[in-house]
Design a protein around this motif. Structure first.
Motif, PDB file in Angstrom:
ATOM      1  N   GLN A   9       0.832  -1.212   0.000  1.00 58.15           N
ATOM      2  CA  GLN A   9       0.000   0.000   0.000  1.00 58.15           C
ATOM      3  C   GLN A   9       0.862   1.255   0.000  1.00 58.15           C
ATOM      4  O   GLN A   9       0.650   2.170  -0.786  1.00 58.15           O
ATOM      5  CB  GLN A   9      -0.883   0.039   1.245  1.00 58.15           C
ATOM      6  CG  GLN A   9      -1.961  -0.987   1.323  1.00 58.15           C
ATOM      7  CD  GLN A   9      -2.632  -0.925   2.678  1.00 58.15           C
ATOM      8  OE1 GLN A   9      -2.860   0.141   3.230  1.00 58.15           O
ATOM      9  NE2 GLN A   9      -2.980  -2.094   3.225  1.00 58.15           N
ATOM     10  N   LEU A  10       1.841   1.290   0.912  1.00 61.58           N
ATOM     11  CA  LEU A  10       2.691   2.470   1.043  1.00 61.58           C
ATOM     12  C   LEU A  10       3.529   2.709  -0.210  1.00 61.58           C
ATOM     13  O   LEU A  10       3.719   3.851  -0.631  1.00 61.58           O
ATOM     14  CB  LEU A  10       3.568   2.354   2.277  1.00 61.58           C
ATOM     15  CG  LEU A  10       2.817   2.324   3.606  1.00 61.58           C
ATOM     16  CD1 LEU A  10       3.763   2.124   4.770  1.00 61.58           C
ATOM     17  CD2 LEU A  10       1.966   3.563   3.799  1.00 61.58           C
ATOM     18  N   LYS A  11       4.005   1.646  -0.826  1.00 58.72           N
ATOM     19  CA  LYS A  11       4.781   1.777  -2.062  1.00 58.72           C
ATOM     20  C   LYS A  11       3.898   2.339  -3.180  1.00 58.72           C
ATOM     21  O   LYS A  11       4.295   3.271  -3.882  1.00 58.72           O
ATOM     22  CB  LYS A  11       5.364   0.426  -2.468  1.00 58.72           C
ATOM     23  CG  LYS A  11       6.243   0.490  -3.712  1.00 58.72           C
ATOM     24  CD  LYS A  11       6.835  -0.879  -4.012  1.00 58.72           C
ATOM     25  CE  LYS A  11       7.881  -0.842  -5.083  1.00 58.72           C
ATOM     26  NZ  LYS A  11       7.435  -0.752  -6.416  1.00 58.72           N
ATOM     27  N   ALA A  89       1.774  11.540   1.854  1.00 58.34           N
ATOM     28  CA  ALA A  89       0.628  10.791   1.332  1.00 58.34           C
ATOM     29  C   ALA A  89       0.331   9.588   2.212  1.00 58.34           C
ATOM     30  O   ALA A  89       1.250   8.983   2.782  1.00 58.34           O
ATOM     31  CB  ALA A  89       0.920  10.331  -0.091  1.00 58.34           C
ATOM     32  N   HIS A  90      -0.960   9.273   2.323  1.00 53.75           N
ATOM     33  CA  HIS A  90      -1.400   8.152   3.149  1.00 53.75           C
ATOM     34  C   HIS A  90      -2.570   7.440   2.485  1.00 53.75           C
ATOM     35  O   HIS A  90      -3.468   8.105   1.950  1.00 53.75           O
ATOM     36  CB  HIS A  90      -1.867   8.638   4.528  1.00 53.75           C
ATOM     37  CG  HIS A  90      -0.776   9.288   5.297  1.00 53.75           C
ATOM     38  ND1 HIS A  90       0.144   8.580   6.020  1.00 53.75           N
ATOM     39  CD2 HIS A  90      -0.445  10.588   5.441  1.00 53.75           C
ATOM     40  CE1 HIS A  90       0.994   9.410   6.581  1.00 53.75           C
ATOM     41  NE2 HIS A  90       0.664  10.641   6.246  1.00 53.75           N
ATOM     42  N   PRO A  91      -2.594   6.110   2.543  1.00 52.16           N
ATOM     43  CA  PRO A  91      -3.768   5.384   2.059  1.00 52.16           C
ATOM     44  C   PRO A  91      -4.991   5.762   2.887  1.00 52.16           C
ATOM     45  O   PRO A  91      -4.891   5.966   4.087  1.00 52.16           O
ATOM     46  CB  PRO A  91      -3.419   3.910   2.280  1.00 52.16           C
ATOM     47  CG  PRO A  91      -1.977   3.862   2.637  1.00 52.16           C
ATOM     48  CD  PRO A  91      -1.578   5.220   3.091  1.00 52.16           C
ATOM     49  N   VAL A  92      -6.124   5.892   2.223  1.00 52.87           N
ATOM     50  CA  VAL A  92      -7.379   6.182   2.915  1.00 52.87           C
ATOM     51  C   VAL A  92      -8.260   4.940   2.907  1.00 52.87           C
ATOM     52  O   VAL A  92      -8.768   4.515   3.930  1.00 52.87           O
ATOM     53  CB  VAL A  92      -8.117   7.374   2.264  1.00 52.87           C
ATOM     54  CG1 VAL A  92      -9.500   7.559   2.853  1.00 52.87           C
ATOM     55  CG2 VAL A  92      -7.289   8.638   2.411  1.00 52.87           C
ATOM     56  N   PHE A 119      -6.221   7.606  -1.748  1.00 49.20           N
ATOM     57  CA  PHE A 119      -5.222   8.142  -0.825  1.00 49.20           C
ATOM     58  C   PHE A 119      -5.309   9.654  -0.722  1.00 49.20           C
ATOM     59  O   PHE A 119      -5.825  10.336  -1.606  1.00 49.20           O
ATOM     60  CB  PHE A 119      -3.806   7.704  -1.221  1.00 49.20           C
ATOM     61  CG  PHE A 119      -3.364   8.116  -2.599  1.00 49.20           C
ATOM     62  CD1 PHE A 119      -2.602   9.261  -2.792  1.00 49.20           C
ATOM     63  CD2 PHE A 119      -3.701   7.349  -3.706  1.00 49.20           C
ATOM     64  CE1 PHE A 119      -2.181   9.633  -4.048  1.00 49.20           C
ATOM     65  CE2 PHE A 119      -3.286   7.714  -4.971  1.00 49.20           C
ATOM     66  CZ  PHE A 119      -2.525   8.860  -5.152  1.00 49.20           C
ATOM     67  N   ALA A 120      -4.805  10.149   0.401  1.00 52.64           N
ATOM     68  CA  ALA A 120      -4.760  11.588   0.674  1.00 52.64           C
ATOM     69  C   ALA A 120      -3.330  12.078   0.471  1.00 52.64           C
ATOM     70  O   ALA A 120      -2.380  11.377   0.801  1.00 52.64           O
ATOM     71  CB  ALA A 120      -5.208  11.867   2.099  1.00 52.64           C
ATOM     72  N   LEU A 148      -7.360  11.447  -3.774  1.00 56.43           N
ATOM     73  CA  LEU A 148      -7.342  10.832  -5.094  1.00 56.43           C
ATOM     74  C   LEU A 148      -7.911   9.423  -5.019  1.00 56.43           C
ATOM     75  O   LEU A 148      -7.702   8.705  -4.033  1.00 56.43           O
ATOM     76  CB  LEU A 148      -5.915  10.785  -5.651  1.00 56.43           C
ATOM     77  CG  LEU A 148      -5.373  12.128  -6.109  1.00 56.43           C
ATOM     78  CD1 LEU A 148      -4.728  12.869  -4.958  1.00 56.43           C
ATOM     79  CD2 LEU A 148      -4.385  11.956  -7.220  1.00 56.43           C
ATOM     80  N   VAL A 149      -8.624   9.049  -6.086  1.00 56.29           N
ATOM     81  CA  VAL A 149      -9.227   7.715  -6.179  1.00 56.29           C
ATOM     82  C   VAL A 149      -8.819   7.098  -7.513  1.00 56.29           C
ATOM     83  O   VAL A 149      -8.382   7.803  -8.425  1.00 56.29           O
ATOM     84  CB  VAL A 149     -10.772   7.781  -6.057  1.00 56.29           C
ATOM     85  CG1 VAL A 149     -11.193   8.377  -4.715  1.00 56.29           C
ATOM     86  CG2 VAL A 149     -11.392   8.530  -7.222  1.00 56.29           C
ATOM     87  N   PRO A 150      -8.983   5.783  -7.646  1.00 57.89           N
ATOM     88  CA  PRO A 150      -8.614   5.139  -8.910  1.00 57.89           C
ATOM     89  C   PRO A 150      -9.462   5.643 -10.080  1.00 57.89           C
ATOM     90  O   PRO A 150     -10.659   5.873  -9.949  1.00 57.89           O
ATOM     91  CB  PRO A 150      -8.914   3.663  -8.649  1.00 57.89           C
ATOM     92  CG  PRO A 150      -8.957   3.518  -7.179  1.00 57.89           C
ATOM     93  CD  PRO A 150      -9.437   4.826  -6.646  1.00 57.89           C
TER      94      PRO A 150
END
Length: 176
Positions: A9-11, A89-92, A119-120, A148-150
């Protein structure tokens, strides 16, 4: 369906955020059209009711990316330049599915390639108006928060070229 592990996720988020920040602020500085960065470019997202929520210095613009670019660049004169100082940036949501099909156009599960992550991104930097050393030159700090979203149509090996893989659903800009 297995969710991506934290490292994956972080990558994914780190690489996507770096690409977004580099591309978006380059487009602003070169006065290019920025509408491709927003969710309105995705028929699947707009059909699901997802539209960008854009706010510039407290003024809510709704989904109008052109007005946002006009306020951030065009209305400020010919010499406007954004310099990003830092971003985070962080996964939401690692399983964002609004507007998604169950599988992509290759038949494989999207989440197995970390393509469902929203992610934010938090950006800070300086915006310069005018030319240094001239009357009217002004430098202000700014912060900007993004979600942001896919972009479903941009996912997978058979996706059309030139589409952004993640698109903006929320933008909040503030010059300090």
């Amino acid at each position: 369906m297995a969710l991506p592990n934290l490292e994956a996720q972080l990558k994914t988020v780190s690489e996507a955020a770096q690409n977004f920040v580099d591309s978006y602020y380059e487009a602003l500085n070169k006065r290019r059209d920025t509408s491709a960065f927003y969710a309105t470019t995705s028929p699947k997202l707009t059909a699901a009711g997802v539209v960008p929520d854009i706010s510039i210095n407290g003024h809510v613009l709704g989904p109008d990316a052109k007005t946002a670019r006009d306020l951030l660049v065009d209305s400020r004169g010919p010499n406007v330049h954004y310099e990003v100082g830092s971003f985070d940036a962080h996964p939401v949501n690692v399983n964002y599915a609004v507007g998604a099909d169950a599988v992509n156009n290759t038949g494989s599960n999207l989440s197995s390639r970390n393509e469902r992550i929203s992610f934010a991104v938090q950006v800070s930097g300086a915006v310069k108006y005018g030319k240094s050393g001239e009357d009217g030159f002004l430098e202000q700090a700014f912060t900007e928060a993004w979600l942001l979203v896919p972009h479903w149509e941009a996912q997978g090996p058979k996706a059309p070229r030139g589409l952004r893989r993640w698109v903006v659903v929320s933008q909040n800009f503030r010059a300090l």
